[in-house]
Scaffold this motif. Sequence first.
Motif, PDB file in Angstrom:
ATOM      1  N   ALA A  71       0.838  -1.197   0.000  1.00  0.00           N
ATOM      2  CA  ALA A  71       0.000   0.000   0.000  1.00  0.00           C
ATOM      3  C   ALA A  71       0.871   1.243   0.000  1.00  0.00           C
ATOM      4  O   ALA A  71       1.995   1.226   0.516  1.00  0.00           O
ATOM      5  CB  ALA A  71      -0.924   0.022   1.223  1.00  0.00           C
ATOM      6  N   VAL A  72       0.349   2.308  -0.597  1.00  0.00           N
ATOM      7  CA  VAL A  72       1.015   3.609  -0.544  1.00  0.00           C
ATOM      8  C   VAL A  72      -0.011   4.682  -0.208  1.00  0.00           C
ATOM      9  O   VAL A  72      -1.208   4.504  -0.444  1.00  0.00           O
ATOM     10  CB  VAL A  72       1.728   3.981  -1.867  1.00  0.00           C
ATOM     11  N   GLU A  73       0.473   5.773   0.343  1.00  0.00           N
ATOM     12  CA  GLU A  73      -0.368   6.947   0.573  1.00  0.00           C
ATOM     13  C   GLU A  73      -0.064   7.963  -0.520  1.00  0.00           C
ATOM     14  O   GLU A  73       1.071   8.434  -0.633  1.00  0.00           O
ATOM     15  CB  GLU A  73      -0.080   7.552   1.949  1.00  0.00           C
ATOM     16  N   PRO A  74      -1.023   8.296  -1.376  1.00  0.00           N
ATOM     17  CA  PRO A  74      -0.766   9.186  -2.510  1.00  0.00           C
ATOM     18  C   PRO A  74      -0.142  10.514  -2.095  1.00  0.00           C
ATOM     19  O   PRO A  74      -0.510  11.091  -1.078  1.00  0.00           O
ATOM     20  CB  PRO A  74      -2.162   9.406  -3.097  1.00  0.00           C
ATOM     21  N   PHE A  75       0.810  10.973  -2.911  1.00  0.00           N
ATOM     22  CA  PHE A  75       1.471  12.251  -2.626  1.00  0.00           C
ATOM     23  C   PHE A  75       1.333  13.222  -3.802  1.00  0.00           C
ATOM     24  O   PHE A  75       0.840  14.328  -3.651  1.00  0.00           O
ATOM     25  CB  PHE A  75       2.950  12.034  -2.303  1.00  0.00           C
ATOM     26  N   SER A  76       1.767  12.809  -4.985  1.00  0.00           N
ATOM     27  CA  SER A  76       1.663  13.692  -6.155  1.00  0.00           C
ATOM     28  C   SER A  76       0.957  12.971  -7.299  1.00  0.00           C
ATOM     29  O   SER A  76       0.965  11.745  -7.371  1.00  0.00           O
ATOM     30  CB  SER A  76       3.053  14.156  -6.604  1.00  0.00           C
ATOM     31  N   GLY A  77       0.352  13.751  -8.182  1.00  0.00           N
ATOM     32  CA  GLY A  77      -0.356  13.163  -9.310  1.00  0.00           C
ATOM     33  C   GLY A  77      -1.648  12.476  -8.913  1.00  0.00           C
ATOM     34  O   GLY A  77      -2.071  11.517  -9.572  1.00  0.00           O
ATOM     35  N   ILE A  78      -2.293  12.969  -7.869  1.00  0.00           N
ATOM     36  CA  ILE A  78      -3.491  12.306  -7.340  1.00  0.00           C
ATOM     37  C   ILE A  78      -4.637  12.311  -8.352  1.00  0.00           C
ATOM     38  O   ILE A  78      -5.373  11.322  -8.470  1.00  0.00           O
ATOM     39  CB  ILE A  78      -3.911  12.946  -5.997  1.00  0.00           C
ATOM     40  N   MET A 104      -4.001   9.490 -10.672  1.00  0.00           N
ATOM     41  CA  MET A 104      -4.300   8.216  -9.998  1.00  0.00           C
ATOM     42  C   MET A 104      -5.802   7.970  -9.980  1.00  0.00           C
ATOM     43  O   MET A 104      -6.266   6.854 -10.256  1.00  0.00           O
ATOM     44  CB  MET A 104      -3.764   8.237  -8.565  1.00  0.00           C
ATOM     45  N   SER A 105      -6.563   8.992  -9.651  1.00  0.00           N
ATOM     46  CA  SER A 105      -8.020   8.858  -9.581  1.00  0.00           C
ATOM     47  C   SER A 105      -8.606   8.523 -10.953  1.00  0.00           C
ATOM     48  O   SER A 105      -9.526   7.706 -11.056  1.00  0.00           O
ATOM     49  CB  SER A 105      -8.650  10.153  -9.051  1.00  0.00           C
ATOM     50  N   ALA A 106      -8.058   9.132 -11.983  1.00  0.00           N
ATOM     51  CA  ALA A 106      -8.533   8.854 -13.335  1.00  0.00           C
ATOM     52  C   ALA A 106      -8.244   7.407 -13.724  1.00  0.00           C
ATOM     53  O   ALA A 106      -9.094   6.722 -14.319  1.00  0.00           O
ATOM     54  CB  ALA A 106      -7.878   9.810 -14.327  1.00  0.00           C
ATOM     55  N   ARG A 107      -7.071   6.936 -13.363  1.00  0.00           N
ATOM     56  CA  ARG A 107      -6.714   5.551 -13.687  1.00  0.00           C
ATOM     57  C   ARG A 107      -7.584   4.550 -12.937  1.00  0.00           C
ATOM     58  O   ARG A 107      -7.923   3.489 -13.453  1.00  0.00           O
ATOM     59  CB  ARG A 107      -5.236   5.305 -13.363  1.00  0.00           C
ATOM     60  N   ARG A 108      -7.919   4.885 -11.709  1.00  0.00           N
ATOM     61  CA  ARG A 108      -8.715   3.973 -10.873  1.00  0.00           C
ATOM     62  C   ARG A 108     -10.220   4.249 -10.991  1.00  0.00           C
ATOM     63  O   ARG A 108     -11.043   3.522 -10.425  1.00  0.00           O
ATOM     64  CB  ARG A 108      -8.276   4.106  -9.411  1.00  0.00           C
ATOM     65  N   LYS A 109     -10.563   5.349 -11.685  1.00  0.00           N
ATOM     66  CA  LYS A 109     -11.976   5.723 -11.864  1.00  0.00           C
ATOM     67  C   LYS A 109     -12.696   5.856 -10.520  1.00  0.00           C
ATOM     68  O   LYS A 109     -13.788   5.332 -10.307  1.00  0.00           O
ATOM     69  CB  LYS A 109     -12.698   4.702 -12.748  1.00  0.00           C
ATOM     70  N   ASN A 131      -9.261   3.766  -0.522  1.00  0.00           N
ATOM     71  CA  ASN A 131      -9.364   2.663  -1.474  1.00  0.00           C
ATOM     72  C   ASN A 131      -8.598   2.907  -2.769  1.00  0.00           C
ATOM     73  O   ASN A 131      -8.471   2.009  -3.602  1.00  0.00           O
ATOM     74  CB  ASN A 131     -10.838   2.381  -1.804  1.00  0.00           C
ATOM     75  N   LEU A 132      -8.074   4.093  -2.923  1.00  0.00           N
ATOM     76  CA  LEU A 132      -7.349   4.425  -4.148  1.00  0.00           C
ATOM     77  C   LEU A 132      -6.076   3.594  -4.286  1.00  0.00           C
ATOM     78  O   LEU A 132      -5.757   3.087  -5.364  1.00  0.00           O
ATOM     79  CB  LEU A 132      -7.012   5.921  -4.163  1.00  0.00           C
ATOM     80  N   THR A 133      -5.353   3.426  -3.160  1.00  0.00           N
ATOM     81  CA  THR A 133      -4.041   2.766  -3.229  1.00  0.00           C
ATOM     82  C   THR A 133      -3.768   1.838  -2.037  1.00  0.00           C
ATOM     83  O   THR A 133      -2.620   1.565  -1.717  1.00  0.00           O
ATOM     84  CB  THR A 133      -2.918   3.826  -3.282  1.00  0.00           C
ATOM     85  N   LYS A 183      -2.037  -0.049 -10.316  1.00  0.00           N
ATOM     86  CA  LYS A 183      -2.925   0.529 -11.322  1.00  0.00           C
ATOM     87  C   LYS A 183      -2.949   2.052 -11.206  1.00  0.00           C
ATOM     88  O   LYS A 183      -2.883   2.769 -12.204  1.00  0.00           O
ATOM     89  CB  LYS A 183      -4.338  -0.030 -11.174  1.00  0.00           C
ATOM     90  N   ALA A 184      -3.016   2.562  -9.977  1.00  0.00           N
ATOM     91  CA  ALA A 184      -3.049   4.006  -9.757  1.00  0.00           C
ATOM     92  C   ALA A 184      -1.766   4.688 -10.242  1.00  0.00           C
ATOM     93  O   ALA A 184      -1.798   5.777 -10.808  1.00  0.00           O
ATOM     94  CB  ALA A 184      -3.288   4.310  -8.288  1.00  0.00           C
ATOM     95  N   LEU A 185      -0.630   4.015 -10.022  1.00  0.00           N
ATOM     96  CA  LEU A 185       0.654   4.596 -10.401  1.00  0.00           C
ATOM     97  C   LEU A 185       1.080   4.222 -11.823  1.00  0.00           C
ATOM     98  O   LEU A 185       2.132   4.655 -12.291  1.00  0.00           O
ATOM     99  CB  LEU A 185       1.749   4.192  -9.408  1.00  0.00           C
ATOM    100  N   GLY A 186       0.274   3.415 -12.494  1.00  0.00           N
ATOM    101  CA  GLY A 186       0.593   3.053 -13.876  1.00  0.00           C
ATOM    102  C   GLY A 186       1.786   2.128 -14.011  1.00  0.00           C
ATOM    103  O   GLY A 186       2.542   2.206 -14.982  1.00  0.00           O
ATOM    104  N   ILE A 187       1.955   1.216 -13.044  1.00  0.00           N
ATOM    105  CA  ILE A 187       3.100   0.304 -13.049  1.00  0.00           C
ATOM    106  C   ILE A 187       2.660  -1.058 -13.587  1.00  0.00           C
ATOM    107  O   ILE A 187       1.715  -1.660 -13.071  1.00  0.00           O
ATOM    108  CB  ILE A 187       3.674   0.144 -11.631  1.00  0.00           C
ATOM    109  N   GLY A 188       3.372  -1.540 -14.613  1.00  0.00           N
ATOM    110  CA  GLY A 188       3.016  -2.814 -15.216  1.00  0.00           C
ATOM    111  C   GLY A 188       4.177  -3.789 -15.257  1.00  0.00           C
ATOM    112  O   GLY A 188       5.280  -3.516 -14.766  1.00  0.00           O
ATOM    113  N   MET A 189       3.942  -4.934 -15.878  1.00  0.00           N
ATOM    114  CA  MET A 189       4.938  -5.997 -15.945  1.00  0.00           C
ATOM    115  C   MET A 189       6.193  -5.600 -16.716  1.00  0.00           C
ATOM    116  O   MET A 189       7.230  -6.253 -16.599  1.00  0.00           O
ATOM    117  CB  MET A 189       4.313  -7.238 -16.582  1.00  0.00           C
ATOM    118  N   ASP A 190       6.121  -4.544 -17.501  1.00  0.00           N
ATOM    119  CA  ASP A 190       7.285  -4.132 -18.275  1.00  0.00           C
ATOM    120  C   ASP A 190       8.444  -3.659 -17.394  1.00  0.00           C
ATOM    121  O   ASP A 190       9.569  -3.494 -17.880  1.00  0.00           O
ATOM    122  CB  ASP A 190       6.914  -3.036 -19.288  1.00  0.00           C
TER     123      ASP A 190
END
Length: 200
Positions: free
Chosen positions: A107-114, A117-122, A128-130, A138-145
Amino acid sequence: MLTDIHYKPLPTDFYQQPTLELAKSLLGCLLVHMTPEGTVSGYIAETEAYIGPGDRAAHSFQNRRTKRTEAMFAEAGTVYTYVMHTHCLLNVVSGALDAPEAVLIRAVEPFSGIDLMSARRKMPYGKNLTNGPGKLTKALGIGMDYYGHHFTNPPLFICEGNTPSGIGQGKRVGIDNSGEAKDYPWRYWIEDTPFLSKKG
Protein backbone atom coordinates in the motif's frame (compact mmCIF):
# COMPACT_ATOMS: atom_id res chain seq x y z
CA MET A 1 14.23 13.30 -17.23
CA LEU A 2 14.65 14.41 -13.63
CA THR A 3 14.74 18.10 -14.49
CA ASP A 4 11.15 18.73 -13.39
CA ILE A 5 11.41 17.01 -10.04
CA HIS A 6 13.75 17.27 -7.09
CA TYR A 7 13.51 13.66 -5.99
CA LYS A 8 16.73 11.68 -5.81
CA PRO A 9 16.66 7.87 -6.01
CA LEU A 10 17.97 6.04 -2.96
CA PRO A 11 21.40 4.42 -3.55
CA THR A 12 21.98 0.73 -4.16
CA ASP A 13 23.34 0.12 -0.66
CA PHE A 14 19.97 1.08 0.85
CA TYR A 15 18.59 -2.17 -0.56
CA GLN A 16 21.45 -4.29 0.75
CA GLN A 17 20.21 -4.42 4.34
CA PRO A 18 18.62 -7.65 5.66
CA THR A 19 15.20 -8.27 4.17
CA LEU A 20 13.17 -7.80 7.36
CA GLU A 21 14.99 -4.55 8.03
CA LEU A 22 14.46 -3.39 4.46
CA ALA A 23 10.74 -4.10 4.73
CA LYS A 24 10.60 -1.68 7.66
CA SER A 25 13.01 0.86 6.15
CA LEU A 26 10.88 1.15 3.03
CA LEU A 27 7.95 2.46 5.09
CA GLY A 28 7.63 6.20 4.58
CA CYS A 29 9.85 6.18 1.49
CA LEU A 30 8.42 7.76 -1.64
CA LEU A 31 7.65 5.51 -4.60
CA VAL A 32 7.84 7.63 -7.77
CA HIS A 33 6.75 6.83 -11.31
CA MET A 34 7.33 9.30 -14.14
CA THR A 35 4.90 8.58 -16.97
CA PRO A 36 4.03 10.31 -20.24
CA GLU A 37 0.77 11.44 -18.61
CA GLY A 38 2.56 12.93 -15.60
CA THR A 39 4.51 12.06 -12.48
CA VAL A 40 2.75 10.13 -9.72
CA SER A 41 4.11 9.21 -6.31
CA GLY A 42 3.08 7.86 -2.94
CA TYR A 43 4.57 7.16 0.47
CA ILE A 44 5.00 3.44 1.07
CA ALA A 45 2.57 2.58 3.87
CA GLU A 46 2.66 -1.21 4.05
CA THR A 47 5.12 -3.98 3.10
CA GLU A 48 5.53 -7.74 3.37
CA ALA A 49 8.84 -9.63 3.48
CA TYR A 50 9.46 -12.96 1.78
CA ILE A 51 12.60 -14.81 2.83
CA GLY A 52 13.22 -17.01 -0.19
CA PRO A 53 14.29 -20.64 0.06
CA GLY A 54 13.06 -21.29 3.60
CA ASP A 55 9.76 -19.44 3.29
CA ARG A 56 6.88 -21.56 1.97
CA ALA A 57 5.00 -18.39 1.03
CA ALA A 58 7.79 -17.15 -1.24
CA HIS A 59 7.76 -17.85 -4.97
CA SER A 60 11.41 -18.84 -4.57
CA PHE A 61 10.77 -21.44 -1.84
CA GLN A 62 13.44 -24.17 -2.02
CA ASN A 63 15.39 -21.97 -4.45
CA ARG A 64 12.74 -22.41 -7.15
CA ARG A 65 14.27 -20.70 -10.16
CA THR A 66 11.92 -20.21 -13.10
CA LYS A 67 11.26 -17.62 -15.78
CA ARG A 68 8.83 -16.01 -13.31
CA THR A 69 11.22 -15.91 -10.33
CA GLU A 70 14.50 -15.15 -12.15
CA ALA A 71 14.46 -11.49 -11.07
CA MET A 72 14.45 -12.56 -7.40
CA PHE A 73 17.96 -13.95 -7.90
CA ALA A 74 19.26 -10.58 -9.12
CA GLU A 75 20.91 -7.86 -7.03
CA ALA A 76 19.08 -6.11 -4.23
CA GLY A 77 16.95 -3.23 -5.48
CA THR A 78 15.80 -5.03 -8.62
CA VAL A 79 12.10 -4.84 -9.50
CA TYR A 80 10.19 -8.12 -9.28
CA THR A 81 6.70 -7.86 -10.77
CA TYR A 82 4.19 -10.65 -11.20
CA VAL A 83 0.51 -10.98 -12.01
CA MET A 84 -2.05 -12.31 -9.54
CA HIS A 85 -5.77 -12.33 -10.31
CA THR A 86 -5.08 -10.03 -13.31
CA HIS A 87 -3.35 -7.48 -11.05
CA CYS A 88 0.34 -6.58 -11.34
CA LEU A 89 2.11 -6.71 -7.96
CA LEU A 90 5.31 -4.79 -7.25
CA ASN A 91 8.22 -6.18 -5.21
CA VAL A 92 11.67 -4.97 -4.20
CA VAL A 93 14.30 -7.69 -4.52
CA SER A 94 16.46 -7.99 -1.41
CA GLY A 95 19.15 -10.30 -0.10
CA ALA A 96 22.48 -11.08 -1.71
CA LEU A 97 22.95 -12.04 -5.35
CA ASP A 98 21.43 -15.51 -5.91
CA ALA A 99 19.70 -15.33 -2.51
CA PRO A 100 16.09 -14.89 -3.72
CA GLU A 101 14.32 -12.69 -1.18
CA ALA A 102 11.94 -9.80 -1.75
CA VAL A 103 9.62 -7.23 -0.19
CA LEU A 104 6.10 -6.76 -1.55
CA ILE A 105 4.81 -3.19 -1.55
CA ARG A 106 1.24 -3.59 -0.31
CA ALA A 107 0.00 0.00 0.00
CA VAL A 108 1.02 3.61 -0.54
CA GLU A 109 -0.37 6.95 0.57
CA PRO A 110 -0.77 9.19 -2.51
CA PHE A 111 1.47 12.25 -2.63
CA SER A 112 1.66 13.69 -6.16
CA GLY A 113 -0.36 13.16 -9.31
CA ILE A 114 -3.49 12.31 -7.34
CA ASP A 115 -5.84 13.43 -10.11
CA LEU A 116 -4.07 11.08 -12.53
CA MET A 117 -4.30 8.22 -10.00
CA SER A 118 -8.02 8.86 -9.58
CA ALA A 119 -8.53 8.85 -13.33
CA ARG A 120 -6.71 5.55 -13.69
CA ARG A 121 -8.71 3.97 -10.87
CA LYS A 122 -11.98 5.72 -11.86
CA MET A 123 -12.63 6.82 -8.30
CA PRO A 124 -12.10 9.89 -6.08
CA TYR A 125 -9.23 10.30 -3.63
CA GLY A 126 -9.62 8.10 -0.56
CA LYS A 127 -8.08 5.10 1.16
CA ASN A 128 -9.36 2.66 -1.47
CA LEU A 129 -7.35 4.43 -4.15
CA THR A 130 -4.04 2.77 -3.23
CA ASN A 131 -4.59 0.54 -0.15
CA GLY A 132 -3.70 -2.74 -1.83
CA PRO A 133 -0.87 -4.13 -3.97
CA GLY A 134 -2.98 -4.31 -7.13
CA LYS A 135 -4.66 -0.97 -6.50
CA LEU A 136 -1.41 0.95 -6.13
CA THR A 137 0.15 -0.42 -9.32
CA LYS A 138 -2.93 0.53 -11.32
CA ALA A 139 -3.05 4.01 -9.76
CA LEU A 140 0.65 4.60 -10.40
CA GLY A 141 0.59 3.05 -13.88
CA ILE A 142 3.10 0.30 -13.05
CA GLY A 143 3.02 -2.81 -15.22
CA MET A 144 4.94 -6.00 -15.94
CA ASP A 145 7.28 -4.13 -18.27
CA TYR A 146 9.28 -3.08 -15.20
CA TYR A 147 10.28 -6.67 -14.43
CA GLY A 148 14.06 -6.65 -13.91
CA HIS A 149 14.31 -2.84 -13.75
CA HIS A 150 16.31 -1.38 -10.84
CA PHE A 151 14.77 1.00 -8.32
CA THR A 152 17.77 3.35 -8.47
CA ASN A 153 16.86 4.29 -12.07
CA PRO A 154 14.04 6.53 -13.31
CA PRO A 155 11.33 6.47 -14.45
CA LEU A 156 10.35 4.10 -11.59
CA PHE A 157 12.34 4.65 -8.42
CA ILE A 158 12.21 5.05 -4.64
CA CYS A 159 13.54 8.04 -2.76
CA GLU A 160 13.65 9.36 0.79
CA GLY A 161 10.33 10.34 2.31
CA ASN A 162 9.06 10.64 5.87
CA THR A 163 10.12 8.72 8.97
CA PRO A 164 7.12 6.82 10.39
CA SER A 165 6.08 7.80 13.91
CA GLY A 166 5.39 4.14 14.62
CA ILE A 167 5.52 0.77 12.84
CA GLY A 168 2.98 -2.02 13.21
CA GLN A 169 3.75 -5.68 12.60
CA GLY A 170 1.65 -8.76 11.96
CA LYS A 171 0.96 -11.80 9.81
CA ARG A 172 1.07 -11.59 6.04
CA VAL A 173 -2.10 -11.63 3.93
CA GLY A 174 -3.53 -14.22 1.55
CA ILE A 175 -1.07 -17.05 2.15
CA ASP A 176 -3.18 -19.47 4.19
CA ASN A 177 -1.93 -22.49 2.20
CA SER A 178 1.72 -21.94 3.12
CA GLY A 179 1.95 -24.06 6.29
CA GLU A 180 3.77 -22.52 9.23
CA ALA A 181 4.82 -19.59 7.03
CA LYS A 182 1.30 -18.15 7.17
CA ASP A 183 1.96 -17.16 10.78
CA TYR A 184 5.29 -15.41 10.30
CA PRO A 185 4.88 -11.76 11.44
CA TRP A 186 6.57 -10.31 8.37
CA ARG A 187 4.02 -7.68 7.35
CA TYR A 188 4.81 -4.11 8.41
CA TRP A 189 2.84 -0.90 8.21
CA ILE A 190 2.86 2.71 9.29
CA GLU A 191 0.70 2.97 12.38
CA ASP A 192 -2.39 5.14 11.98
CA THR A 193 -2.18 5.16 8.18
CA PRO A 194 -5.66 5.18 6.61
CA PHE A 195 -4.19 3.35 3.58
CA LEU A 196 -3.69 -0.03 5.25
CA SER A 197 -4.87 -2.93 3.07
CA LYS A 198 -5.91 -5.02 6.06
CA LYS A 199 -5.98 -4.19 9.75
CA GLY A 200 -3.74 -6.07 12.15
